[in-house]
Enzyme design. Structure first.
Site, PDB file in Angstrom:
ATOM      1  NE  ARG A  78      -3.211  -2.961   0.591  1.00 53.51           N
ATOM      2  CZ  ARG A  78      -3.819  -3.703  -0.318  1.00 53.51           C
ATOM      3  NH1 ARG A  78      -3.843  -3.348  -1.580  1.00 53.51           N
ATOM      4  NH2 ARG A  78      -4.410  -4.826   0.025  1.00 53.51           N
TER       5      ARG A  78
ATOM      6  CE  LYS B 193      -2.951  -8.470   9.173  1.00 56.10           C
ATOM      7  NZ  LYS B 193      -2.907  -7.919   7.790  1.00 56.10           N
TER       8      LYS B 193
ATOM      9  CD  GLU C 104      -6.480  -8.258   6.335  1.00 61.65           C
ATOM     10  OE1 GLU C 104      -5.296  -7.916   6.266  1.00 61.65           O
ATOM     11  OE2 GLU C 104      -7.417  -7.571   5.897  1.00 61.65           O
TER      12      GLU C 104
ATOM     13  NE  ARG D  26      -1.921  -3.236  12.477  1.00 55.27           N
ATOM     14  CZ  ARG D  26      -2.489  -3.587  11.331  1.00 55.27           C
ATOM     15  NH1 ARG D  26      -2.558  -4.860  10.966  1.00 55.27           N
ATOM     16  NH2 ARG D  26      -3.025  -2.688  10.538  1.00 55.27           N
TER      17      ARG D  26
ATOM     18  NE  ARG E 153     -13.096  -6.212   8.323  1.00 56.16           N
ATOM     19  CZ  ARG E 153     -12.371  -5.851   7.270  1.00 56.16           C
ATOM     20  NH1 ARG E 153     -12.752  -6.236   6.060  1.00 56.16           N
ATOM     21  NH2 ARG E 153     -11.278  -5.137   7.407  1.00 56.16           N
TER      22      ARG E 153
ATOM     23  CE  LYS F  82      -6.038  -1.549   9.722  1.00 54.54           C
ATOM     24  NZ  LYS F  82      -6.304  -2.223   8.438  1.00 54.54           N
TER      25      LYS F  82
ATOM     26  CG  ASP G 273      -9.054  -2.030   6.159  1.00 52.67           C
ATOM     27  OD1 ASP G 273      -8.166  -1.328   6.654  1.00 52.67           O
ATOM     28  OD2 ASP G 273      -8.824  -2.996   5.397  1.00 52.67           O
TER      29      ASP G 273
ATOM     30  CD  GLU H 299      -5.280  -0.451   1.981  1.00 53.71           C
ATOM     31  OE1 GLU H 299      -4.791  -0.164   3.098  1.00 53.71           O
ATOM     32  OE2 GLU H 299      -5.747  -1.568   1.720  1.00 53.71           O
TER      33      GLU H 299
HETATM   34  O1  GCW Z   1      -6.604  -2.804   4.729  1.00 51.63           O
HETATM   35  C1  GCW Z   1      -5.895  -3.944   4.814  1.00 51.63           C
HETATM   36  C2  GCW Z   1      -4.848  -3.754   3.780  1.00 51.63           C
HETATM   37  C3  GCW Z   1      -3.738  -4.722   3.919  1.00 51.63           C
HETATM   38  C4  GCW Z   1      -3.165  -4.580   5.312  1.00 51.63           C
HETATM   39  C5  GCW Z   1      -4.274  -4.824   6.334  1.00 51.63           C
HETATM   40  C6  GCW Z   1      -3.785  -4.535   7.741  1.00 51.63           C
HETATM   41  C7  GCW Z   1      -0.892  -4.957   5.905  1.00 51.63           C
HETATM   42  O2  GCW Z   1      -5.456  -3.862   2.529  1.00 51.63           O
HETATM   43  O3  GCW Z   1      -2.790  -4.416   2.944  1.00 51.63           O
HETATM   44  O4  GCW Z   1      -2.120  -5.479   5.507  1.00 51.63           O
HETATM   45  O5  GCW Z   1      -5.336  -3.970   6.095  1.00 51.63           O
HETATM   46  O6  GCW Z   1      -3.965  -3.416   8.182  1.00 51.63           O
HETATM   47  O7  GCW Z   1      -3.235  -5.402   8.365  1.00 51.63           O
END
Ligand code: GCW
Length: 851
Positions: free
Chosen positions: A188, A307, A311, A344, A362, A386, A391, A419
Site C-alpha cells: 500500500r 498483527k 487475514e 493490533r 465484521r 484502526k 478499514d 490506500e
Molecule cells: O486494509 C488492509 C490492507 C492490507 C493490510 C491490512 C492490515 C498490511 O489492505 O494491505 O495489511 O489492512 O492493516 O493489516
C-alpha cells in the site's frame, strides 16, 4: 547582498524534486531585512557525534545559512560553566535542560517550565536563543521548531514550552523484505520501493533511511516500525538483525527509535520449534533470546508490533490462547529492556461471516475479540486500534473498542498512505478526517471521552499510548508519490504532537515551507486541499457505505459490487429497493450497542444518526428522504456530480500557481491532478450507473446515463477493433469498450462527429493496464490531434491493475480543439503486451462543460 537578491527569483523557479519536502530552508523573501536579528553561532551543549543535540545544532547551521544566506557556525561546548558576560551575543544554545544547568551561570540561568519526555523549551527573548530539551531528542525537536518559524519568516520574540500529546508517535511502514508478490516492495505504498529492504535483506546504502529519519524527527516522530505487519520470520535471521542494527544506527542521531513487526509463528518457521504456542516454555525462551539478541545490537530498540489472527496471520488463537496471552509473550521479553509491545486490534476472521445472515457484521469483530481481556494485558502492551471498525474507509464512525479498553493503553492507527482514498494520485488532505476521529466524544460513563483523551492517557489514566501512522513512504524523490500528499505526513506528525492542531493552520505552515510564502499559493493550496476529502467522498461512497472501491484487488478504482457477497464483510446490503447495514440493536447486527449508551442511542435511531453515517448504521429505502430534502438515491447522484465537479477544478486551480512553483514539482503535480479529474468522472459514472441499475430510479436531473457529448467507441466503425463487454459493466460508458482483435495488432475506429463546428475539449476515455504499452492516435479529418502511450504505470505508483475496469480507466484530454462541421474522428490503437488498446468513448465538450 545584490548577488543574493538577484539569485532569489532564480532559486524559486529552479527544479526541485520534492526530496527536501518541508525542510527546504528556501531563502525567504527579503532575507536582508532580518540581518541583525538572526544568531551567528550555535553552541551545542552535547558534542558527541551521534547526539540528537549535535544533529540539531548542525541543522540550525545549515538551515540558517540557507534561509538567510548567513553563516551560523556550530561551536561544541566541552564543559565548564560559562559566565553571562563571556558569552558571545547572538548565539543559539542548544542542549538538554540538564546540560544547560551545568553550562549557564547561576545569575543568568532562566527558569525552565515543566517538560515531559521529548518536550522542549524555546526562548528567543533573551540575548541568547535557548533551545532546551527534556532529553536530547527534545532539543532536536526544538531546533526544528525554531527553524520552521524562521523559514516562515517569523522572528517574533517568543518563549514557550512544548510537550508532546503522547509518548508513542510512531510510523508504521508496511515494507516487505522483497519486492514482487501481490503487494510489491511497500504494501500500500505509492512512492517507490522500500527505503530499508531489498532482495530479502537490509539495503547496503541507508542514505535515504537517514533522510527519512530527519524528516520524521522534524515533525516529532520518535519511532518507525520498518517492516510490514504481514511480517516474515526472516526479519529475525542473524543477517537481518545485523542489518536492522545498521538502520537503528542511522536513525539514532535523529532520535528515531526502531521497531519491528513480528510473524507470530517465527519460533516454528525460523527457530525450528514444533510449536509457536505462546504458553509453551520453549517458545517463551525462543522469544526471550531473540529479544535479548536484538537489544544487544540495538540498545534503544522501541519494541514490537504484532498483527495476529487476522487475514490469515497466525496468532495465539491458533492454540486457543487469548490475544492477551499472545501480547504478553512479547511484552514479557521486552519488559527488562524497557520495550513496548504494540498489539493490533485489527483482528477479524474473514472465513466465517456471511452476508445473508442479517446479524453477521465484521464491524463487531474488534470488540468481540478484545472484550473480557481489558485487565489482562501487561503494562508495556499498547493495543493499536484502526480509527474505524472496518478499514480506513472514506468515512467510518470511531471504533467502539476505544471505549472498551480502560485499563489497557491504546493507540489510534491512522493511514497516511491513502490506500482507500485515491492512493496519492487523487488529492485527499486527511487532517480533517483524522480530527473528526480524534475529537469524537464517546461519552464513556456519560463523561467527556474524546478519542484523543483516550489515546493520550488522560481519560483512563494510561500513561502509555499514542498514534501510529501507516506511511507508505518509498524511495522515489517525492517520498509518497505526490508532492501535495506530503501535507498528510506533516499533519500526522503535528497531530501526534498536539491533537488540537488546526487542519488549516498545519496545511498553511506546510505550504509555506514546501512551496512558497506567496499568499496566492497558500490560499489556492488551502482551497484545493480542504475541498479534497469531501470531493473524494462525494464521488466515491456516500452516507457511510464506505469507499466503494474494488476491495478484492487494488483498492483503487470504483467497484461497489466487490464489497458484497463475500466474507470480507465490507457489505452495504443493497437490493432493488433498500440499502445499508442495519447495525441497530433493535433489528440489526447490534453494533450500535457496542458504543457507550449516549452514542449507542444516537446511532440506534435514524433520526439521530449523523447523515454521513446513515447507511453505516441503517438499512433504508432508496426513497428515504434526507434532511436536505433529497432522497438517498438522488443524494448519491448529486454527490457524485458535485464531488467530481470539484475534482475537475483542481487542475486549473493548480495551473494558476505556475509562476510561483518550480517546473518539476509543478508539472508532476499537474499530471496527477489532470488524471484524477478524469478519473473522478470514471468514479461518478460508474457508481451512478451501478445504483441506477440496482434501484431503477432515474436521476431527477437526467444526467445519469445521459451523456450528450459522447461518441461510444463501440458505436464507431471498427476495423481491427471489436466491442468488448467490460466487467464490471458500470466501468464502461454504455457497458462496452472496444479492444484490438489481438493484443499486438492495430485497430481503427472511425465516426462522423455529430456536433456543430466549434472549439471543443476532446476527451478520450481509454484503459491503461500495467503490462504493455499500447499506443493510441487521435485524428480529426486525418490530421493528427495527438498520440499517447499506455505507460501510466510508470508515472504513478497506484495499485497495479491488470484488468479493463474502473481502476485502469483513464481519460486523455486535448483542450481547445477546432472541430469543423461534419468532421471525421478516428482513433488508431496498437495493442502491446496485455493491452489491446482499449477505448471506451470520445467526448466533444463545449468550453466549460465537464462530462
Ligand atoms: O486494509 C488492509 C490492507 C492490507 C493490510 C491490512 C492490515 C498490511 O489492505 O494491505 O495489511 O489492512 O492493516 O493489516
Amino acid at each position: 547582498m545584490l548577488l543574493s537578491l538577484l539569485l532569489l527569483p532564480l532559486g524559486l523557479v529552479a527544479a526541485e524534486t520534492g526530496i527536501d519536502a518541508w525542510l527546504r530552508y528556501a531563502p525567504i523573501p527579503e532575507a536582508h531585512k532580518y540581518a541583525g536579528q538572526i544568531p551567528t553561532q550555535v553552541v551545542a551543549l552535547n558534542s558527541s557525534e551521534l547526539s540528537p543535540v549535535l544533529t540539531g545544532a548542525k541543522e540550525l547551521e545549515q538551515g540558517i545559512s540557507s534561509i538567510f544566506g548567513q553563516s551560523c557556525k556550530v561551536n561544541r561546548w566541552h564543559g565548564g560553566r560559562r559566565g553571562g558576560a563571556h558569552r558571545p551575543a547572538s548565539s543559539i544554545v542548544i542542549g538538554t535542560v540538564a546540560e544547560y544547568s551545568s553550562y549557564a551561570a547561576k545569575d543568568s540561568k532562566k527558569s525552565i517550565p515543566k517538560l515531559v519526555n521529548d518536550g522542549f523549551y524555546l526562548d528567543t527573548t533573551g540575548r541568547e536563543v535557548l533551545i532546551l530539551g527534556s532529553n536530547e531528542r527534545g532539543a532536536l525537536y526544538g531546533a526544528f521548531e525554531y527553524l520552521s518559524l524562521l523559514a516562515q519568516g517569523n522572528v517574533t520574540k517568543i518563549a514557550y514550552a512544548s510537550n508532546p500529546e503522547v509518548p508513542i508517535r510512531w510510523i508504521n511502514q508496511w515494507d516487505n523484505l522483497r519486492d514482487g508478490g501481490t503487494h510489491g516492495s511497500v504494501e500500500r505504498g505509492y512512492g517507490g520501493k522500500s527505503l530499508f529492504f531489498w532482495n530479502g535483506e537490509v539495503r547496503p546504502d541507508l542514505t535515504r533511511a537517514a533522510q527519512y529519519a530527519r524528516l520524521l524527527a522534524s515533525i516529532g516522530i520518535n519511532a518507525v516500525v520498518v517492516n510490514n505487519v504481514n511480517a516474515n520470520e526472516t526479519i529475525l535471521n542473524s543477517t537481518n538483525l545485523d542489518g536492522i542494527a545498521r538502520i537503528a544506527d542511522v536513525f539514532r542521531p535523529y532520535g528515531v527509535q526502531l521497531g519491528l513487526s513480528l510473524y507470530f509463528a517465527s519460533p516454528k518457521a525460523l527457530g525450528a520449534l514444533t510449536t509457536f504456542d505462546p504458553l509453551d516454555q520453549s517458545v517463551i525462551k525462543w522469544w526471550t533470546n531473540i529479544t535479548d539478541e536484538i537489544y544487544e545490537r540495538v540498545p534503544d530498540f522501541a519494541g514490537y508490533l504484532v498483527k495476529a489472527n487476522s487475514e490469515g496471520q497466525p496468532g495465539p488463537l491458533t492454540y486457543n490462547r487469548t490475544l492477551a496471552q499472545g501480547a504478553n509473550l512479547f511484552a514479557k521479553a521486552l519488559q527488562p529492556h524497557g520495550g513496548v509491545c504494540v498489539f493490533r486490534a485489527f483482528v477479524y476472521d474473514s472465513t466465517t461471516i456471511n452476508e445473508t445472515v442479517w446479524t453477521d457484521d465484521r464491524a463487531n469483530a474488534a470488540v468481540d475479540f478484545f472484550d473480557g481481556l481489558d485487565d489482562q494485558f501487561m503494562d508495556n502492551v499498547v493495543v493499536q486500534i484502526k480509527y474505524g471498525p472496518i478499514d480506513f474507509q472514506v468515512r467510518e464512525p470511531v471504533s467502539p473498542l476505544f471505549s472498551h479498553l480502560r485499563q489497557t493503553a491504546t493507540s489510534v492507527e491512522l493511514q497516511i498512505t491513502p490506500e482507500y482514498l485515491g492512493q496519492n494520485v487523487h488529492l485527499v488532505y486527511l487532517a480533517p478526517l483524522w480530527k473528526e476521529i480524534l475529537d469524537f466524544d464517546l461519552r464513556v460513563d456519560r463523561a467527556p471521552s474524546t478519542v484523543k483523551s483516550i489515546v493520550n492517557g488522560t481519560r483512563f489514566n494510561n500513561p502509555l499510548g499514542g498514534f501510529a501512522g501507516v506511511a507508505g513512504a518509498g524511495n522515489n524523490q517525492t517520498w509518497l508519490g505526490s508532492h501535495l500528499a506530503m501535507s498528510n505526513l506533516y499533519a500526522y506528525g503535528k497531530l501526534a504532537w498536539n491533537a488540537d492542531a488546526d487542519s488549516v493552520e498545519m496545511l498553511q505552515a506546510w505550504t509555506k515551507l514546501t512551496f512558497s510564502h506567496d499568499q496566492k499559493v497558500i490560499d489556492t493550496i488551502t482551497s484545493m486541499s480542504m475541498a479534497s476529502w469531501p470531493a473524494y467522498e462525494g464521488f466515491s461512497g456516500n452516507l457511510g457505505i464506505q469507499t466503494l472501491t474494488n476491495i478484492l484487488n487494488g483498492h483503487y478504482g470504483p467497484d461497489p459490487q466487490s464489497q458484497e457477497n463475500n466474507p470480507y464483510g465490507q457489505w452495504y446490503r443493497a437490493d432493488a429497493t433498500t440499502i445499508g447495514m442495519d447495525r441497530t440493536v433493535n433489528n440489526g447486527t447490534g453494533n450500535a450497542g457496542q458504543y457507550p449508551p449516549e452514542v449507542a442511542a444516537a446511532y440506534e435511531s435514524v433520526d439521530t444518526t449523523p447523515e454521513n453515517l446513515l447507511l453505516w448504521f441503517h438499512h433504508l429505502p432508496y426513497t428515504h428522504v434526507l434532511k436536505s430534502g433529497e432522497t438517498i438515491i438522488q443524494h448519491f447522484y448529486n454527490a457524485h456530480y458535485n464531488g467530481s465537479a470539484v475534482s475537475n477544478t483542481f487542475p486549473s486551480q493548480w495551473e494558476s500557481l505556475k509562476p510561483y512553483i518550480d517546473t518539476q514539482r509543478y508539472e508532476e503535480q499537474l499530471f496527477r491532478l489532470v488524471y484524477a479529474a478524469g478519473h473522478s468522472l470514471v468514479w461518478r459514472d460508474s457508481i451512478n450507473n451501478y445504483f441506477f441499475n440496482v434501484s431503477s430510479i432515474a436521476d431527477e436531473q437526467h444526467r445519469v446515463l445521459n451523456h450528450p457529448y459522447r461518441i461510444e467507441a463501440e458505436s464507431m466503425e471498427l476495423e481491427g477493433y471489436h466491442p468488448y463487454l467490460v466487467h464490471p459493466f458500470h466501468a464502461a460508458s454504455g457497458t462496452y469498450a472496444i479492444v484490438t482483435d489481438t493484443n499486438t495488432t492495430q485497430g481503427t475506429a472511425t465516426a462522423l462527429v455529430p456536433f456543430p463546428a466549434g472549439k471543443y475539449d476532446v476527451a478520450v476515455n481509454y484503459y491503461d493496464q500495467v503490462i504493455g504499452n499500447a499506443t493510441w492516435e487521435l485524428y480529426l479529418d486525418d490530421a493528427l490531434v495527438g498520440e499517447w502511450k499506455g505507460d501510466f504505470e510508470y508515472s504513478v505508483g497506484s495499485a497495479r491493475v491488470f484488468y479493463i475496469d474502473g481502476q485502469s480507466a483513464i481519460r486523455k484530454t486535448f483542450k481547445g480543439v477546432d472541430v469543423k462541421a461534419n468532421a471525421t474522428v478516428k482513433i488508431v490503437g496498437r495493442g502491446d503486451g496485455m493491452e489491446p488498446a482499449p477505448v471506451d468513448y470520445i467526448s466533444f465538450l463545449p468550453q466549460g462543460v465537464v462530462d
